[in-house]
Design an enzyme around this catalytic site. Structure first.
Site, PDB file in Angstrom:
ATOM      1  CG  ASP A 159       2.841  -4.779   9.043  1.00  0.00           C
ATOM      2  OD1 ASP A 159       1.759  -6.004   9.443  1.00  0.00           O
ATOM      3  OD2 ASP A 159       2.873  -4.418   7.925  1.00  0.00           O
ATOM      4  CB  VAL A 206      10.574  -4.134  -3.018  1.00  0.00           C
ATOM      5  CG1 VAL A 206      11.778  -4.233  -3.119  1.00  0.00           C
ATOM      6  CG2 VAL A 206       9.942  -3.080  -2.054  1.00  0.00           C
ATOM      7  CB  THR A 227      -0.469   0.139   1.387  1.00  0.00           C
ATOM      8  OG1 THR A 227      -1.280  -1.717   1.234  1.00  0.00           O
ATOM      9  CG2 THR A 227      -1.996   1.367   1.119  1.00  0.00           C
ATOM     10  CG  PHE A 228       1.717   2.342   3.551  1.00  0.00           C
ATOM     11  CD1 PHE A 228       1.365   3.149   3.025  1.00  0.00           C
ATOM     12  CD2 PHE A 228       1.626   1.280   4.081  1.00  0.00           C
ATOM     13  CE1 PHE A 228      -0.069   3.494   3.826  1.00  0.00           C
ATOM     14  CE2 PHE A 228       0.627   0.719   4.571  1.00  0.00           C
ATOM     15  CZ  PHE A 228      -0.612   2.327   4.210  1.00  0.00           C
TER      16      PHE A 228
HETATM   17  P1  ADP Z   1       5.866  -2.214   2.415  1.00  0.00           P
HETATM   18  O1  ADP Z   1       5.760  -1.061   2.749  1.00  0.00           O
HETATM   19  O2  ADP Z   1       5.429  -1.945   1.285  1.00  0.00           O
HETATM   20  O3  ADP Z   1       5.333  -3.689   2.794  1.00  0.00           O
HETATM   21  P2  ADP Z   1       8.265  -4.054   2.965  1.00  0.00           P
HETATM   22  O4  ADP Z   1       9.657  -3.408   2.943  1.00  0.00           O
HETATM   23  O5  ADP Z   1       7.688  -5.129   3.324  1.00  0.00           O
HETATM   24  O6  ADP Z   1       7.140  -2.742   2.212  1.00  0.00           O
HETATM   25  O7  ADP Z   1       8.499  -5.066   0.901  1.00  0.00           O
HETATM   26  C1  ADP Z   1       7.191  -5.277   0.218  1.00  0.00           C
HETATM   27  C2  ADP Z   1       8.612  -6.833   0.191  1.00  0.00           C
HETATM   28  O8  ADP Z   1       8.840  -6.498  -0.673  1.00  0.00           O
HETATM   29  C3  ADP Z   1       8.396  -7.425   1.223  1.00  0.00           C
HETATM   30  O9  ADP Z   1       7.849  -8.051   1.047  1.00  0.00           O
HETATM   31  C4  ADP Z   1       9.155  -8.243  -0.191  1.00  0.00           C
HETATM   32  O10 ADP Z   1       9.449  -9.263  -0.542  1.00  0.00           O
HETATM   33  C5  ADP Z   1      10.252  -7.766  -1.119  1.00  0.00           C
HETATM   34  N1  ADP Z   1      11.633  -6.758  -0.243  1.00  0.00           N
HETATM   35  C6  ADP Z   1      11.346  -5.728   0.789  1.00  0.00           C
HETATM   36  N2  ADP Z   1      13.024  -5.839   0.456  1.00  0.00           N
HETATM   37  C7  ADP Z   1      13.500  -6.518   0.517  1.00  0.00           C
HETATM   38  C8  ADP Z   1      15.223  -6.739   0.057  1.00  0.00           C
HETATM   39  N3  ADP Z   1      15.697  -6.165   0.760  1.00  0.00           N
HETATM   40  N4  ADP Z   1      15.578  -8.181  -0.200  1.00  0.00           N
HETATM   41  C9  ADP Z   1      14.530  -8.627  -0.881  1.00  0.00           C
HETATM   42  N5  ADP Z   1      13.353  -8.168  -0.869  1.00  0.00           N
HETATM   43  C10 ADP Z   1      12.484  -7.402  -0.531  1.00  0.00           C
HETATM   44 MG    MG Z   2       5.726  -5.052   3.941  1.00  0.00          MG
END
Ligand code: ADP
Ligand code: MG
Ligand code: ZN
Length: 581
Positions: free
Chosen positions: A189, A84, A80-81
């Site tokens: 979360d 990646v 949502t926010f």
């Molecule tokens: P959001 O705030 O949108 O939930 P996240 O930081 O949780 O964003 O990242 C969303 C998804 O992207 C994660 O569930 C993962 O699958 C992938 N992701 C995020 N950071 C990494 C990372 N450093 N390496 C690999 N995949 C990542």
């Molecule tokens: Mg997340």
């Protein structure tokens, strides 16, 4: 990589000094843009969808300096926010390294963004907490550059993990939690998609500090500000706030435009579905959680698509017999002393409607209690669901317990609810209604439930769901107490769940059906047929027919309804379940 020591592009007003950021420098990637435009394939040789390609192009456009350093290969997550992306970059050393680029939605509050970054830079890079390499910014577009950790989808893991692997997984999750809690960070979360796991490399990483909050003694300076802001309450959510300028530590400065002008809507209020100005029609999306593009969705509760519905207060409350009632607020204030900010309600009016299945007009006109409630409903601790304003890092421990419950029962998501009361009803069916009511009392909430439901034995529950109960019975000829699963759903105030949220009812009944049908199916096979033998063998190999009591004992401590007595990460790591690790 950024000029002038600032990791935000020079010439822009928001700057951050990130001392812990790696000092690696890049060789400039030539012709990235061209590669991306003409080459339709990514590194692995499969075609990117047009939509993803457009997203990637758009990202190069809004943050042009990206193309100087990175080649964006694919989109790997969309929440949502944020979105990646997987990107590669050639370092000066000529080594090509993989990175995860997190592009935050431009409407995120600048302090929010900076706080997320500060969590990563201060607490990250150690003990299974994701670190950060760089941060790029152009206007209101921020991209956090992290080391990339290739990871498995949780659903795949569930079906393949051995008990020993689950033990390691939980140990490493708790290690990450101990680290962030040590820094006074409440993640808020905790769930599988925010805890990346690579089984082959035995690597783990806690990600996503986008909802994090600080404890009163947090070591993350910016979380102090975030906290203050959230506690200002829901009423200010759309109002521009002018108080940031002078409160900000000197690591972050913002333009007046940011302060007074279009104040981005802060993250806990995800009603803004603004999509990066991509011109996408606003497809209603779940408010909670994210879509991991590498995760197949086959959860038992999946199927009905969840629409973004903001329940009206009336629908939310009157439709159920479970009522989270505020304790009568007298002039003495809250008896437990936990509620720091009493809810303001018509002072001379009291009522008894919490003992009935109606909400009276007095209560409907009360202002909603303000308490942090960000996160994903199925992972929210009872005190979050009941809007307890004083929340601690114990809320993360509850969520870790829900993850553990999924791993032991092989069900994901275990609880699925799109609203708090349904989530609470589901918790009650597992942990007991009396127990939940008792716990609620301890943090100053009065909760009533139309039917009583007993606390379930966790081992029996998990073995039934996993289908190993019969195996164990045959092996040990031990008679395990049969679970009357009708009680599970029967005890969720039956007729009340019929309400507006049809989907929740369907979901919950699905669960019920599964709970009923699965053991039955196995029971029908009175003969020790070959199928059954192979299940038995594979469970045997994976250790699932001899789960120690200690596992369920730890689970019970994580899923303690009372946050004050719930086990901490520090203590959980010392639990005998982890002996020898
Ligand atoms: P959001 O705030 O949108 O939930 P996240 O930081 O949780 O964003 O990242 C969303 C998804 O992207 C994660 O569930 C993962 O699958 C992938 N992701 C995020 N950071 C990494 C990372 N450093 N390496 C690999 N995949 C990542
Ligand atoms: Mg997340
Ligand atoms: Zn009332």
């Amino acid at each position: 990589m950024n000029e002038g020591g600032s990791y935000f592009t020079k010439g822009h007003t928001m700057t951050a000094t990130l001392e812990t950021i790696s000092k690696d420098t890049f060789n400039v990637h030539q012709n990235n843009q061209i590669k991306n435009d003409s080459g339709k394939e990514n590194e692995d040789g499969y075609k990117l969808s047009t939509e993803i390609k457009m997203d990637i192009d758009r990202l190069y456009e809004v943050v042009p300096q990206l193309s100087k350093h990175f080649f964006i290969e694919d989109k790997i997550g969309e929440g949502t926010f944020s979105s990646v992306y997987l990107a590669t970059a050639q370092l000066k050393s000529r080594i090509v390294e993989k990175f995860a680029l997190k592009h935050l939605i431009p409407t995120s509050h600048p302090v929010r963004i900076a706080a997320e970054l500060q969590c990563l830079t201060v607490a990250g890079g150690q003990d299974n907490v994701m670190g950060v390499k760089y941060c790029l910014r152009k206007d209101d577009h921020v991209v956090i550059v992290m080391p990339y950790l290739e990871h498995e989808s949780f659903l795949d893991l569930l079906s393949s993990m051995k008990l020993e692997e689950v033990r390691e997984y939980m140990y490493n999750l708790l290690k990450a939690l101990r680290r962030i809690h040590h820094f006074g960070i409440i993640h808020r979360d905790i769930k599988p998609s925010n805890f990346l796991y690579n089984g082959r490399l035995k690597k783990y990483a806690l990600v996503d500090f986008g909802l994090a909050q600080g404890t009163p003694d947090t070591k993350i300076e910016l979380l102090k500000i975030v906290k203050t802001e959230d506690q200002q309450g829901s009423c200010s959510k759309n109002k521009p706030t002018t108080s940031y300028g002078n409160k900000l530590p000197n690591t972050v400065t913002m333009s007046n435009q940011h302060i007074a002008g279009k104040l981005p809507i802060k993250r806990p209020w995800p009603l803004s579905q603004a999509k990066h100005g991509k011109g996408e029609s606003s497809v209603p999306r779940s408010v909670f959680g994210e879509r991991n593009l590498n995760v197949r969705s086959t959860g038992i509760f999946e199927g009905a698509s969840v629409k973004l519905v903001k329940p009206t207060k009336t629908a939310d409350i009157t439709s159920r017999k479970i009522i989270v009632a505020k304790r009568k607020i007298t002039s003495k204030g809250n008896t437990s002393g936990l509620v720091r900010k009493p809810v303001i309600c018509p002072s001379n009016l009291t009522c008894d409607c919490y003992t009935t299945d109606r909400v009276c007009s007095v209560c409907l006109s009360r202002r909603q209690q303000v308490a942090p409630r960000a996160g994903t409903p199925g992972f929210r601790a009872p005190e979050v669901l009941m809007k307890c304003p004083h929340q601690t890092s114990a809320i993360d421990m509850w969520s870790a317990g829900v993850v553990f419950l999924s791993l032991l029962s092989a069900r994901y998501p275990f609880f699925k609810a799109s609203d708090d009361l349904t989530a609470l009803a589901q918790i009650m069916t597992i942990r007991g209604s009396k127990e939940t009511i008792q716990a609620a009392k301890s943090f100053g909430k009065s909760l009533s439930c139309s039917k009583e439901c007993p606390k379930l034995d966790l081992r029996t529950l998990c073995e039934r769901l996993r289908g190993t109960d019969c195996l164990n019975k045959r092996k040990s000829s031990q008679k395990s107490e049969p679970v009357e699963f009708s009680r599970i759903t029967g005890s969720v105030p039956g007729p009340d769940i019929k309400v507006d949220e049809k989907k929740e009812k369907v979901d919950f009944l699905t669960h019920k059906r599964e709970l009923h049908s699965q053991p039955k199916k196995v029971k029908q096979d009175i003969q020790w047929d070959s199928d059954f033998k192979s299940i038995a063998r594979s469970s045997d190999r994976k250790g699932w027919n001899r789960v120690p009591d200690l596992a369920y004992e730890l689970l019970d401590k994580l899923l303690d309804l009372n946050p004050a007595t719930r086990i901490t990460a520090e203590r959980a790591l010392k639990h005998p379940f982890f002996e020898g690790m």
